[in-house]
Design a protein around this motif. Structure first.
Motif: not given
Ligand SMILES: Nc1ncnc2c1ncn2[C@@H]1O[C@H](COP(=O)(O)OP(=O)(O)OP(=O)(O)O)[C@@H](O)[C@H]1O
Ligand SMILES: [Mg+2]
Lengths: 613, 318
Positions: B251-263, B265-273
């Motif tokens: 729901n951040v403005r101007g950003v599409g649906e994020p997807s998790v690409i890597a997780v 232990d203590n972090s997650a990497t997301l990518e979004m259009e």
């Protein structure tokens, strides 16, 4: 804007190729190998030739023996060198362009501004530098042969020129196929296939045509053959000089065999074979080069623009025009007479007038003792073929009694529009004992008589005699008084070869006496204790219409299987272990009982007895 | 005013017996451009470059170099263009310096200049110590660099490099990239072909994408980005578990649906259009920070163009 400076720099491709080829021991080893091979072969030839000629000429410091040995070694060497060149030249260039494709350097080379011809010239130059090594290796060996004698500087120059020229031809051939096929293997294969066809193939065709037609095949069948071209270039000089010492080596028959049979004055004038070869290969080489320059271009092959096409069309039209101008007169009947007139050379109408074959082949030999002879005296004849191209008869009367011998040959040659008639004899009087020559005291030791019928049907005889005795010396009575009395007789030096040519017999006649038919020719030997060598009896006719040679020679074919190469090779090899009957006579000449004639002498009605004029 | 293009093709077509290798290609390469020519195996890159270099006859179509049509007899073309093929061989029995010397002679360079130039070029491509080595003894990558040196020997205005980086180790690739940038800075027009996109996307000023002989895109790199890639991709690494990260970013403005690409232990990497320029990207970051997201990394998805490229080619395949 900078103007391009005229380039004086070396051909980059040549520099590159030479750097590669001449690096390291390769070139050195190659040169050494060729030198060793040529050295061994010339030593072997020398060892083979030495006993043969040394014995024959009685050993010692004999110039003739040296000449024969020199010629044997020279001819052997030159042919070996040509063989090497034929074996190596195509392979040096067959990979030149295809290698660029296969090595994947072609695009890099084509992206440079080098002109296609520059690339070809560089490749060719590098290949020829290797060929030059072979020729260089041959120079010292052939010079040794030159020292022996029997080889002239002209022969040397000619041999190397022919070999160099052929090297260029075969290198360009390899280059062309390399550009055409883009695969080295195929280019090499096709090059050698073609070379094989040109050599072995042409010999085979030549032999087959000869055997099938039963006469000498046209020598141009061998024009593609590099070996024949070299042979013909080498024998050419020998033919013209009947007195040449060195026309007698065992190599000469081989040369003639290779060159498509010997030339005989009795056939139509022939162009020496190597001239055909030169014309053929020069044009082929230019064509190959031109095609190769187009084939190696990556783009726009055979696109020349307007000026280019115009030039090409001009060249083609020029070549066709020249061919038509040169050859058309021979085939267009109204022009043909003029062409023959233009090109007619002296032609000998006496078959076997050079004694290439034994005299009894077609000369009728009649030996009679003089009526006054005390015993059964006969003059004797021996025939020898010192070379295939020159034979001679020895006629001698070993007794002090007079004896006559005649060599007669019916001619029956009809002619018309004669421009010129000349008699030519080559002979040597080795001995002449009698002071009064001839049985009746009015004949020279050698007399020649030519009988002919003129246009009015009148018979004529032309007579000329030779004598050696009679040199006026103080205090000694002149010998052969009778000979000298007759203006048609001529004194010659004893034991010298002389070549005599009559004035134009036709010039001396009135129009009514113009010869129409030559009936017969006779050479008469007469007197006591004479010894004569006769090498040539020619009637040279220059006329305005071709003689019908074919029909005239049907009775005695001019070519036999013995002229085919395999026979010549056997013949050649046989000479090295010959046990034949030859012996040396004073004066450096060999008298050898000739082999049996391969062709039976024609049977002809005997001529009327010899009449003195 | 209108400076002529360094290279322009009009309906350039090459047809082999069966295949249409290049299909009505209209390429435009402005002067001074570093042009990336991208396509998959068999797309027609090599075929095109060889036609530009005058090594292959086009079936139809025209090539213009510096605004002049490559005419029937254009010997001058070879002096304008330096060409490095994708696959090439070297001569046997030749030293490195001789190799360059040979090509220098082909361009008729005077001897003094030749020697100096050879040393400089060897220095440039890092082969100075191999000057007297046999060219066949060089490794593939070294030969590659030597070939590049050869293409530079006549100081051409235009360089056609067919996959110059193939066979190079990663360090050499970077060096090659620097070298090309340097050459471009010298004002040369360079066309580089490759199937490895990121390598080109970063340094090229212009890009052409070719597929099955057809030009799919041609122009300024930025333009292409904008034109072909409506959506950029943002990559965010958040120091939380993935569920929380998704929640924060969604729901951040101007950003599409994020997807998790890597997780981890203590972090997650997301990518979004994401649609918008760098300004908008800064806004997105600011918003994420104000939402209290523990951001460890914020970057643009590096392979965006590549994804487009893949997308393009798969679309073509369907
Ligand atoms: N000499 C040739 N004969 C026939 N077809 C060819 C030839 N050269 C190339 N092709 C075909 O043309 C098409 C384009 O080939 P090209 O080499 O230009 O591709 P490329 O983009 O350079 O590929 P890569 O990335 O693998 O180098 C291919 O389908 C190929 O099969
Ligand atoms: Mg390619």
């Amino acid at each position: 804007m900078k103007l391009a400076r005229p380039s004086l720099s070396l051909n980059p491709v040549l520099v590159k190729e030479l750097r590669g080829r001449m690096r390291g021991p390769r070139a050195f080893l190659f040169l050494t190998g060729v030198l060793v091979l040529l050295g061994l072969v010339s030593y072997g030839l020398f060892q083979l030739a030495l006993p043969r000629y040394y014995d024959r000429f009685g050993g010692g410091n004999n110039a003739a023996a040296g000449a024969q040995i020199g010629q044997t070694v020279f001819v052997g060497l030159v042919f070996l060198t040509l063989l090497l060149i034929c074996a190596i030249a195509p392979s040096l260039t067959a990979g030149a362009i295809s290698g660029e494709h296969q090595r994947k350097t072609y695009d890099l080379l084509m992206a440079t501004p080098l002109a296609p011809f520059t690339i070809l010239a560089g490749k060719l130059g590098a290949a020829l530098s290797y060929v030059l090594l072979i020729l260089l290796a041959a120079v010292p060996m052939t010079s040794l042969a030159y020292v022996f004698g029997g080889v002239t500087m002209e022969d040397l120059v000619k041999a190397f020129a022919v070999m160099g020229g052929l090297a260029i031809v075969f290198s360009v051939m390899g280059l062309f196929f390399s550009a055409l096929f883009k695969r080295t293997g195929i280019a090499v294969g096709v090059s050698y296939l073609l070379l094989g066809l040109a050599t072995l193939g042409s010999f085979f065709i030549y032999a087959v045509v000869g055997v099938m037609r039963g006469e000498q095949p046209p020598n141009w069948l061998l024009a593609v053959n590099p070996f024949s071209a070299l042979a013909s270039a080498l024998v050419e000089g020998v033919v013209l000089d009947p007195n040449s010492v060195y026309s007698g080596s065992a190599m000469t028959p081989l040369l003639w065999g290779l060159a498509g049979g010997r030339f005989d004055n009795t056939t139509l004038p022939q162009i020496p074979l190597w001239q055909y070869t030169l014309a053929l290969y020069a044009s082929l080489t230019l064509l190959w080069l031109f095609l190769a320059t187009q084939l190696i271009k990556p783009v726009r092959r055979f696109q020349f623009g307007r000026v280019g096409w115009l030039l090409i069309v001009l060249v083609i039209v020029g070549v066709i025009g020249a061919l038509v101008a040169v050859f058309a007169p021979r085939f267009i009947p109204p022009l043909r007479a003029a062409w023959i007139w233009q090109n007619a050379t002296q032609r000998n109408i006496v078959p076997n007038g050079t004694f290439l074959e034994p005299p009894d082949w077609n000369w009728q030999i009649a030996a009679v003792a003089a009526p006054t002879a005390k015993s059964e005296t006969r003059a004797q004849t021996e025939w020898q073929r010192t070379t295939v191209l020159k034979g001679f008869v020895r006629v001698w009367n070993p007794t002090v009694d007079a004896a006559t011998l005649t060599l007669t040959q019916p001619l029956n040659v009809p002619i018309s529009e004669v421009a010129q008639v000349k008699l030519r004899l080559v002979l040597q009087i080795r001995n002449q004992a009698s002071e009064v020559c001839g049985a009746a005291g009015d004949e020279c030791p050698v007399m020649v008589q030519l009988r002919y019928t003129d246009v009015g049907g009148q018979a004529h005889t032309f007579t000329h005699g030779f004598y050696a005795n009679g040199k006026p010396r103080p205090g000694i009575a002149r010998a052969c008084l009778t000979c000298e009395d007759r203006p048609q007789n001529q004194r010659v030096n004893m034991t010298n070869w002389i070549t005599w040519e009559s004035p134009d017999l036709y010039d001396a006649r009135t129009p009514e006496e113009t010869p129409r038919t030559f009936d017969s020719i006779t050479v008469q030997f007469a007197g006591a204790a004479y010894d004569v060598l006769l090498a040539r009896v020619n009637v040279l006719v220059r006329e305005g219409r071709p003689l019908d040679f074919r029909s005239r020679f049907n009775a005695t074919p001019r070519w036999s299987y013995t002229d085919a190469l395999p026979y010549q090779i056997l013949n050649f090899l046989n000479q090295f272990n010959m046990g034949g009957s030859s012996r040396r006579v004073p004066g450096g000449f060999i008298i050898q009982t000739g082999p049996a004639p391969f062709i039976a002498p024609p049977t002809a009605a005997p001529l009327p007895p010899f009449k003195t004029p | 005013m209108n400076e002529p293009l360094a290279i322009e093709t009009k309906n350039l077509t090459k047809k082999y017996k069966r295949t249409l290798a290049v299909d009505h290609l209209n390429l435009q390469v402005p002067r001074g451009a570093l042009f990336g020519f991208i396509g998959r195996n068999g797309a027609g890159k090599t075929t095109t470059l060889r036609m530009l270099a005058g090594l292959l006859e086009p079936s139809t179509g025209e090539v213009f170099v510096n605004g002049e049509r490559v005419e029937k007899k254009s010997r001058g073309l070879h002096r304008l263009i330096g060409y490095m093929p994708d696959f090439f061989g070297v001569y046997e029995d030749m030293y490195v310096w001789e190799y360059l010397d040979f090509y220098a002679r082909c361009y008729n360079l005077p001897p003094a200049q030749r020697k100096k130039l050879i040393d400089e070029l060897l220095e440039l491509v890092n082969l100075a110590d191999k000057r007297d080595a046999n060219v066949q003894a060089l490794s593939r990558g070294m030969q590659q660099r030597l070939c590049l040196a050869h293409a530079l020997i006549h100081e051409p205005q235009i360089l056609l490099l067919d996959e110059p980086a193939s066979g190079l180790d990663p360090r050499a690739r970077i060096e090659m990239r620097e070298l090309l940038k340097e050459l471009a800075a010298m004002g040369k027009t360079i066309i580089v072909s490759s199937h490895i996109l990121p390598e080109l996307a970063e340094m090229c000023t212009h890009i052409g994408i070719v597929e099955h002989g057809k030009l799919m895109a041609n122009g300024n790199t930025q333009e292409i980005r904008r034109q072909l890639q409506a959506n950029r991709i943002l990559r965010v690494r958040v120091l939380t578990d993935s569920a929380r990260a998704l929640e924060l970013v969604r729901n951040v403005r101007g950003v599409g649906e994020p997807s998790v690409i890597a997780v981890t232990d203590n972090s997650a990497t997301l990518e979004m259009e994401f649609e918008g320029d760098d300004h908008a990207a800064a806004m997105v970051l600011a918003e994420l920070v104000t939402r209290g997201a523990p951001i460890a990394e914020f970057s643009e998805g590096g392979n965006a163009l590549e994804q487009v490229f893949l997308q393009l080619t798969t679309a073509e395949n369907n």
